[in-house]
Scaffold this active site. Sequence first.
Site, PDB file in Angstrom:
ATOM      1  N   SER A   1       1.020  -1.155   0.167  1.00 44.03           N
ATOM      2  CA  SER A   1      -0.584  -0.163  -0.249  1.00 44.03           C
ATOM      3  C   SER A   1       0.730   0.839   0.149  1.00 44.03           C
ATOM      4  O   SER A   1       0.105   2.567   0.164  1.00 44.03           O
ATOM      5  CB  SER A   1      -0.832  -0.151   1.371  1.00 44.03           C
ATOM      6  OG  SER A   1      -1.936  -1.259   1.349  1.00 44.03           O
TER       7      SER A   1
ATOM      8  N   ILE B   1      -4.735  -2.671   7.338  1.00 43.59           N
ATOM      9  CA  ILE B   1      -5.976  -2.448   8.014  1.00 43.59           C
ATOM     10  C   ILE B   1      -6.716  -1.149   6.967  1.00 43.59           C
ATOM     11  O   ILE B   1      -8.072  -0.719   7.592  1.00 43.59           O
ATOM     12  CB  ILE B   1      -5.743  -1.881   9.114  1.00 43.59           C
ATOM     13  CG1 ILE B   1      -4.584  -0.468   9.306  1.00 43.59           C
ATOM     14  CG2 ILE B   1      -5.294  -3.171   9.929  1.00 43.59           C
ATOM     15  CD1 ILE B   1      -4.456  -0.317  10.630  1.00 43.59           C
TER      16      ILE B   1
ATOM     17  N   HIS C   1      -5.194  -9.011  10.991  1.00 39.23           N
ATOM     18  CA  HIS C   1      -5.084  -7.828  11.904  1.00 39.23           C
ATOM     19  C   HIS C   1      -6.550  -6.450  12.246  1.00 39.23           C
ATOM     20  O   HIS C   1      -6.262  -5.936  12.867  1.00 39.23           O
ATOM     21  CB  HIS C   1      -3.800  -6.974  12.291  1.00 39.23           C
ATOM     22  CG  HIS C   1      -2.321  -7.494  12.394  1.00 39.23           C
ATOM     23  ND1 HIS C   1      -1.426  -6.638  11.669  1.00 39.23           N
ATOM     24  CD2 HIS C   1      -2.625  -8.506  13.157  1.00 39.23           C
ATOM     25  CE1 HIS C   1      -0.874  -8.133  11.827  1.00 39.23           C
ATOM     26  NE2 HIS C   1      -1.349  -9.380  12.654  1.00 39.23           N
TER      27      HIS C   1
ATOM     28  N   CYS D   1     -18.146  -1.249  27.478  1.00 38.12           N
ATOM     29  CA  CYS D   1     -19.346  -2.091  27.915  1.00 38.12           C
ATOM     30  C   CYS D   1     -19.435  -2.959  26.641  1.00 38.12           C
ATOM     31  O   CYS D   1     -20.084  -3.704  26.465  1.00 38.12           O
ATOM     32  CB  CYS D   1     -19.927  -0.881  27.265  1.00 38.12           C
ATOM     33  SG  CYS D   1     -20.668  -0.949  25.830  1.00 38.12           S
TER      34      CYS D   1
ATOM     35  N   CYS E   1     -17.909   6.112  23.770  1.00 37.81           N
ATOM     36  CA  CYS E   1     -19.686   5.592  23.978  1.00 37.81           C
ATOM     37  C   CYS E   1     -20.937   6.339  24.878  1.00 37.81           C
ATOM     38  O   CYS E   1     -19.237   7.144  25.568  1.00 37.81           O
ATOM     39  CB  CYS E   1     -19.468   3.759  24.205  1.00 37.81           C
ATOM     40  SG  CYS E   1     -20.600   2.573  24.339  1.00 37.81           S
TER      41      CYS E   1
ATOM     42  N   THR F   1       5.913  -7.046   3.246  1.00 36.69           N
ATOM     43  CA  THR F   1       6.274  -7.565   4.424  1.00 36.69           C
ATOM     44  C   THR F   1       7.665  -7.555   4.820  1.00 36.69           C
ATOM     45  O   THR F   1       8.374  -8.712   4.308  1.00 36.69           O
ATOM     46  CB  THR F   1       5.076  -8.739   5.134  1.00 36.69           C
ATOM     47  OG1 THR F   1       5.364  -8.405   6.316  1.00 36.69           O
ATOM     48  CG2 THR F   1       5.039  -9.706   4.713  1.00 36.69           C
TER      49      THR F   1
HETATM   50  P1  CNA Z   1       7.052  -3.772   8.077  1.00 32.23           P
HETATM   51  O1  CNA Z   1       7.579  -4.189   8.718  1.00 32.23           O
HETATM   52  O2  CNA Z   1       6.489  -2.124   7.726  1.00 32.23           O
HETATM   53  O3  CNA Z   1       7.478  -4.187   5.932  1.00 32.23           O
HETATM   54  C1  CNA Z   1       6.854  -3.307   5.028  1.00 32.23           C
HETATM   55  C2  CNA Z   1       7.998  -3.929   3.969  1.00 32.23           C
HETATM   56  O4  CNA Z   1       7.381  -3.822   2.486  1.00 32.23           O
HETATM   57  C3  CNA Z   1       8.908  -3.406   4.324  1.00 32.23           C
HETATM   58  O5  CNA Z   1      10.596  -4.263   4.017  1.00 32.23           O
HETATM   59  C4  CNA Z   1       9.514  -2.615   3.319  1.00 32.23           C
HETATM   60  O6  CNA Z   1      10.755  -3.279   2.351  1.00 32.23           O
HETATM   61  C5  CNA Z   1       8.610  -3.432   2.128  1.00 32.23           C
HETATM   62  N1  CNA Z   1       8.281  -2.180   0.927  1.00 32.23           N
HETATM   63  C6  CNA Z   1       7.719  -1.254   0.987  1.00 32.23           C
HETATM   64  N2  CNA Z   1       7.274  -1.047  -0.137  1.00 32.23           N
HETATM   65  C7  CNA Z   1       7.087  -1.510  -1.210  1.00 32.23           C
HETATM   66  C8  CNA Z   1       6.914  -1.542  -2.419  1.00 32.23           C
HETATM   67  N3  CNA Z   1       6.667  -0.500  -3.192  1.00 32.23           N
HETATM   68  N4  CNA Z   1       6.977  -2.611  -3.026  1.00 32.23           N
HETATM   69  C9  CNA Z   1       8.168  -4.082  -2.080  1.00 32.23           C
HETATM   70  N5  CNA Z   1       7.814  -3.539  -1.043  1.00 32.23           N
HETATM   71  C10 CNA Z   1       7.904  -2.759  -1.012  1.00 32.23           C
HETATM   72  O7  CNA Z   1       5.073  -4.086   7.518  1.00 32.23           O
HETATM   73  P2  CNA Z   1       3.943  -5.344   7.744  1.00 32.23           P
HETATM   74  O8  CNA Z   1       3.358  -5.171   6.822  1.00 32.23           O
HETATM   75  O9  CNA Z   1       5.672  -5.900   7.750  1.00 32.23           O
HETATM   76  O10 CNA Z   1       3.606  -4.783   9.978  1.00 32.23           O
HETATM   77  C11 CNA Z   1       2.993  -5.865   9.490  1.00 32.23           C
HETATM   78  C12 CNA Z   1       2.111  -4.797  10.273  1.00 32.23           C
HETATM   79  C13 CNA Z   1       2.113  -3.512   9.616  1.00 32.23           C
HETATM   80  C14 CNA Z   1       0.549  -5.323  10.873  1.00 32.23           C
HETATM   81  O11 CNA Z   1       0.224  -5.252  11.470  1.00 32.23           O
HETATM   82  C15 CNA Z   1      -0.344  -3.539   9.642  1.00 32.23           C
HETATM   83  O12 CNA Z   1      -0.973  -3.825  10.050  1.00 32.23           O
HETATM   84  C16 CNA Z   1       0.721  -2.631  10.214  1.00 32.23           C
HETATM   85  N6  CNA Z   1       0.056  -1.441   8.629  1.00 32.23           N
HETATM   86  C17 CNA Z   1      -0.823  -2.379   8.156  1.00 32.23           C
HETATM   87  C18 CNA Z   1      -0.500  -0.135   7.132  1.00 32.23           C
HETATM   88  C19 CNA Z   1      -0.882  -0.583   5.938  1.00 32.23           C
HETATM   89  O13 CNA Z   1      -2.900  -1.069   6.367  1.00 32.23           O
HETATM   90  N7  CNA Z   1      -1.455   0.056   4.851  1.00 32.23           N
HETATM   91  C20 CNA Z   1       0.389   0.377   6.919  1.00 32.23           C
HETATM   92  C21 CNA Z   1       1.664   0.497   8.331  1.00 32.23           C
HETATM   93  C22 CNA Z   1       1.370  -0.759   9.657  1.00 32.23           C
END
Ligand code: CNA
Length: 249
Positions: free
Chosen positions: A24, A105, A121, A132, A153, A192
């Site tokens: 994202s 999320i 998540h 409540c 609430c 991730t």
């Molecule tokens: P993280 O630990 O921030 O890892 C994200 C990974 O994505 C990193 O290793 C980056 O190198 C890689 N990355 C970033 N941009 C790109 C791209 N354009 N192309 C390829 N790779 C890329 O986040 P994770 O998702 O691993 O960690 C899990 C957490 C992050 C969850 O609990 C989420 O709820 C939480 N989160 C979610 C959001 C969202 O909903 N968009 C935003 C920020 C955090």
Amino acid sequence: MFDQAIDLIIKSKNILVFTGAGISTKSGILDFRSENGLYKFISKNYDLPYPEAIFDISYFKKNPKPFFSIAEKMLEQHAEPTKCHKLISWLEENKQISLVVTQNIDMLHHSAGSKKVLECHGSFMTAHCLECKSAFSLNDYKQSVLDGLIPYCDCGGIIKPDITFFGERLPASFYGLLNDPPETDLVLILGTSLNVQPAAGFAVEMAGKVPSILVNMQSTPYDDTMTLVYNEDLEEFAEHVQNKLVTKT
Ligand code: CNA
């Protein structure tokens, strides 16, 4: 460059997709751990004991303001799905997806048209009163957050979006998935760092059973355990794969 991945994707009928914040970032939503990610932003702009505190349930109960300030930014963003979200939705239409398990999320898989999505998540779509336990929908509390207020609430408890914080149990649907994973012939892990447990452990375990592809800009502790690894941009990956699939299928 992605030819081997494309070959695997073409012949797979039950792809389990596991996504993280990296899918994202091109929608304008910061991830956690990149160089210019949310943790860096929080360290610079918020007075917190440590950046993860913003999503820590014990800290939230004492001081919910920083979380709702970040939530306000996310909710006012009107982010659009990326090419990669759209590729996954296209693969589902093509009957190749068993399930999309997302740690995100931001609800962007839904915006892209994916139906088989498990948000391990949680998301902003629903919320509960911490006192409540009354249930709320996004529409019930969104305006308060956008107005810079903490949503309460009628009983006086804080309304907390159903997003899993550090220190909280994941949704029951995730534990159902652990007990009964879908039929899978390929695991596709996208954007991730595989740092957050237990979700990452599920993806890595599934990836150990069938061919697997990991696309993530930075390397992860599990790169060596995957069939194919690309430390590349997901939009570039999605563009290549989509172009090839459209011509080959
Ligand atoms: P993280 O630990 O921030 O890892 C994200 C990974 O994505 C990193 O290793 C980056 O190198 C890689 N990355 C970033 N941009 C790109 C791209 N354009 N192309 C390829 N790779 C890329 O986040 P994770 O998702 O691993 O960690 C899990 C957490 C992050 C969850 O609990 C989420 O709820 C939480 N989160 C979610 C959001 C969202 O909903 N968009 C935003 C920020 C955090």
